[in-house]
Design a protein around this motif. Structure first.
Motif, PDB file in Angstrom:
ATOM      1  N   SER A 154       2.117   2.168  -3.369  1.00  0.00           N
ATOM      2  CA  SER A 154       1.118   2.920  -4.155  1.00  0.00           C
ATOM      3  C   SER A 154       1.084   4.373  -3.727  1.00  0.00           C
ATOM      4  O   SER A 154       1.017   5.279  -4.559  1.00  0.00           O
ATOM      5  N   ASN A 155       1.103   4.600  -2.424  1.00  0.00           N
ATOM      6  CA  ASN A 155       1.101   5.987  -1.928  1.00  0.00           C
ATOM      7  C   ASN A 155       2.253   6.774  -2.541  1.00  0.00           C
ATOM      8  O   ASN A 155       2.071   7.906  -3.002  1.00  0.00           O
ATOM      9  N   MET A 165       3.909   6.180  -5.253  1.00  0.00           N
ATOM     10  CA  MET A 165       3.757   6.365  -6.703  1.00  0.00           C
ATOM     11  C   MET A 165       2.702   7.423  -7.022  1.00  0.00           C
ATOM     12  O   MET A 165       2.909   8.265  -7.893  1.00  0.00           O
ATOM     13  N   PHE A 166       1.587   7.398  -6.292  1.00  0.00           N
ATOM     14  CA  PHE A 166       0.570   8.438  -6.529  1.00  0.00           C
ATOM     15  C   PHE A 166       1.111   9.822  -6.168  1.00  0.00           C
ATOM     16  O   PHE A 166       0.863  10.799  -6.871  1.00  0.00           O
ATOM     17  N   THR A 205      -4.991   9.285  -4.530  1.00  0.00           N
ATOM     18  CA  THR A 205      -4.099   9.404  -3.367  1.00  0.00           C
ATOM     19  C   THR A 205      -4.908   9.309  -2.072  1.00  0.00           C
ATOM     20  O   THR A 205      -4.483   8.632  -1.122  1.00  0.00           O
ATOM     21  N   SER A 216      -4.972  -0.733  -7.330  1.00  0.00           N
ATOM     22  CA  SER A 216      -3.978   0.235  -7.810  1.00  0.00           C
ATOM     23  C   SER A 216      -3.931   0.261  -9.329  1.00  0.00           C
ATOM     24  O   SER A 216      -3.870   1.329  -9.937  1.00  0.00           O
ATOM     25  N   PHE A 269      -4.423   3.602 -11.467  1.00  0.00           N
ATOM     26  CA  PHE A 269      -3.400   4.141 -12.384  1.00  0.00           C
ATOM     27  C   PHE A 269      -3.944   4.208 -13.812  1.00  0.00           C
ATOM     28  O   PHE A 269      -3.694   5.172 -14.529  1.00  0.00           O
ATOM     29  N   SER A 275      -5.809   5.671  -1.590  1.00  0.00           N
ATOM     30  CA  SER A 275      -4.654   4.834  -1.270  1.00  0.00           C
ATOM     31  C   SER A 275      -4.165   5.098   0.157  1.00  0.00           C
ATOM     32  O   SER A 275      -3.848   4.166   0.896  1.00  0.00           O
ATOM     33  N   LYS A 276      -4.129   6.362   0.554  1.00  0.00           N
ATOM     34  CA  LYS A 276      -3.674   6.677   1.922  1.00  0.00           C
ATOM     35  C   LYS A 276      -4.672   6.180   2.971  1.00  0.00           C
ATOM     36  O   LYS A 276      -4.276   5.714   4.037  1.00  0.00           O
ATOM     37  N   LEU A 307      -5.816  -5.845  -3.603  1.00  0.00           N
ATOM     38  CA  LEU A 307      -5.233  -4.537  -3.289  1.00  0.00           C
ATOM     39  C   LEU A 307      -4.437  -4.029  -4.494  1.00  0.00           C
ATOM     40  O   LEU A 307      -4.531  -2.873  -4.890  1.00  0.00           O
ATOM     41  N   LEU A 321      -5.731  12.436  -9.663  1.00  0.00           N
ATOM     42  CA  LEU A 321      -4.610  11.881  -8.892  1.00  0.00           C
ATOM     43  C   LEU A 321      -4.806  12.124  -7.399  1.00  0.00           C
ATOM     44  O   LEU A 321      -4.477  11.271  -6.568  1.00  0.00           O
ATOM     45  N   ASN A 363       0.816  -1.206   0.000  1.00  0.00           N
ATOM     46  CA  ASN A 363       0.000   0.000   0.000  1.00  0.00           C
ATOM     47  C   ASN A 363       0.860   1.271   0.000  1.00  0.00           C
ATOM     48  O   ASN A 363       0.574   2.244  -0.705  1.00  0.00           O
ATOM     49  N   GLU A 364       1.926   1.233   0.771  1.00  0.00           N
ATOM     50  CA  GLU A 364       2.818   2.403   0.840  1.00  0.00           C
ATOM     51  C   GLU A 364       3.493   2.649  -0.511  1.00  0.00           C
ATOM     52  O   GLU A 364       3.732   3.803  -0.897  1.00  0.00           O
TER      53      GLU A 364
END
Lengths: 290, 290
Positions: A118-119, A121-122, B138, B118, B122, B141-142, B114, B134, A115-116
């Protein structure tokens, strides 16, 4: 920039990234950090940065993406080691994550690292909005997914103790290890806005390098130095795993690995830029003893 | 568009998304589909779309993002149910994922969902490049990560059988359930390019709704209808879990839940658009019996 210096830079980035984070959830940070700091050669982030460096010098900018890739790799190791998966007690010479933190936290630490990634990358894409950056992250995310690394892992797990076809073995290895390695190279080129011709060459290079890397892994599992590897050798054999060595034999594998490496070097010759450091890395991966 | 119709649309999107995918890795698709199709109220994607619909009508466009959120929710349930976590055999009246597919595949199916979320995000951002899109991804995802849903889960797991402070209980619940629900609303508004004033109101709305939702969950766990819930009631109590009910008592919880719901409705009144359907949904979530 030499491999070792780059490894240090990546180690430092990862070390500081998580420090002082967390409140009631501190244990998940400790658990993620534990596995991230357990070492490893940082091959994937280094490959990404060295590919990026063919075209651009400001590699520090992409450290978050390179480290996101390392997080994805690390999460996969944590989950692979779980009792319900490979049930390994040691990883890189240290107790595996679940041995240190218990299974529940290990599952969550793996989830957290994916998950991090992805964070990161976003965040990168938000701050550097471009089609190429989004393409790079898509390449990484897909390589990690159910038609990439996870596909390889599932085929590996469900076929333990069974004899599988050459085709299925290749599918497993290309996905389990190859896809993420390939994505390191392709995303590095995309982030640097490399020309599409070069990207296509690097795709092929990444595929071959990923396959050579996995074959070398299988070879080392049989003849490697347990101390350097930080795990028991012949661990795949003990688990009745399908490997290149069990399928094709040791000599054939060494030959395959050398041929693939030569093909990698020839592909890099087609790029009209300085690819010396990637060539060195390719040879390093072939000749490594751990 | 009514809640039920929207639920059908989401169900169908999810059903067709995975069909005919996979080769040697088919089992991972079957496992992911199994849990995705096990039902559920699709509250998170519906909340996202209803929020989006306040500003824009072309909601079909964001179905991939709404369904990505449902995938994140579903992965969290698969991992929560694992023997090393809550060790649940039933989920929504059906055997849990690991009971059907074994633990190894269940871990990987969770990872896969998960990761697929993503991929979807994306892909959406690549095809619809904008800062707001975006930002929306974000936020999602966070909310799912180590300072969001995973934080709540880890605090829950490590404190089983221990008495925790009110502050820690709130931290746990806000993160475990609240963050993802809030992210559904905030991302819906961002995807629709809502005005920043509205987004701030909706953030507060999402926070309160998420908290009310979790308190209601705790209430239902004590007094709910086991058949409708599809799981054993008092399961939290049996596991010595920290819940709002165990901390504040049933009556206080009912009061809290009603007050939060009223505050939610008042917040929606501040938005100078038609928010009727979100109000209906807020009341539905308060009054639900499963």
């Amino acid at each position: 920039m030499k491999m070792n210096n780059m490894k240090c830079e990546i180690d430092n980035w990862l070390k500081t990234y998580f420090s002082d984070k967390g409140t009631y959830n501190k244990i998940i940070y400790e658990s993620m950090e534990y596995s991230l700091e357990a070492g490893g050669k940082r091959i994937r982030p280094i490959l990404m940065i060295f590919t990026y460096n063919i075209y651009k010098r400001d590699y520090k900018k992409i450290l978050p993406i390179a480290c996101a890739l390392e997080m994805i790799h690390t999460y996969s190791l944590i989950h692979d080691d779980l009792p319900c998966m490979d049930d390994d007690d040691l990883r890189r010479g240290k107790p595996t994550n679940h041995k240190m933190f218990g299974e529940a936290v290990a599952v969550l630490a793996g989830d957290g690292l994916l998950n991090e990634a992805s964070n990161l990358m976003f965040d990168y894409c938000r701050n550097n909005i471009s089609k190429n950056n989004l393409d790079a992250c898509t390449v990484i995310s897909k390589a990690a997914g159910v038609d990439g690394m996870i596909a390889g892992q599932v085929v590996d797990i469900i076929n333990e103790g069974k004899d599988i076809s050459e085709e299925e073995l290749c599918y497993m290895h290309i996905n389990k290890t190859g896809q993420l390695i390939k994505s390191a190279i392709v995303s590095g080129a995309l982030l640097a806005n490399a020309h599409v011709n070069d990207i296509n060459i690097l795709k092929e290079f990444g595929e071959k390098l990923g396959l050579a890397f996995q074959i070398k892994d299988d070879i080392l599992d049989v003849i490697g130095n347990a101390e350097l590897l930080g795990k028991n050798i012949k661990s795949d054999d003990n688990k009745d795993k399908n490997t290149f060595v069990s399928k094709f034999g040791l000599e054939k594998c060494k030959e395959l690995c050398e041929n693939l490496t030569l093909e990698c070097l020839e592909l890099l010759d087609k790029i009209l830029k300085d690819t010396k450091i990637l060539k060195e890395m390719t040879l390093f991966l072939l000749k490594r003893e751990f």
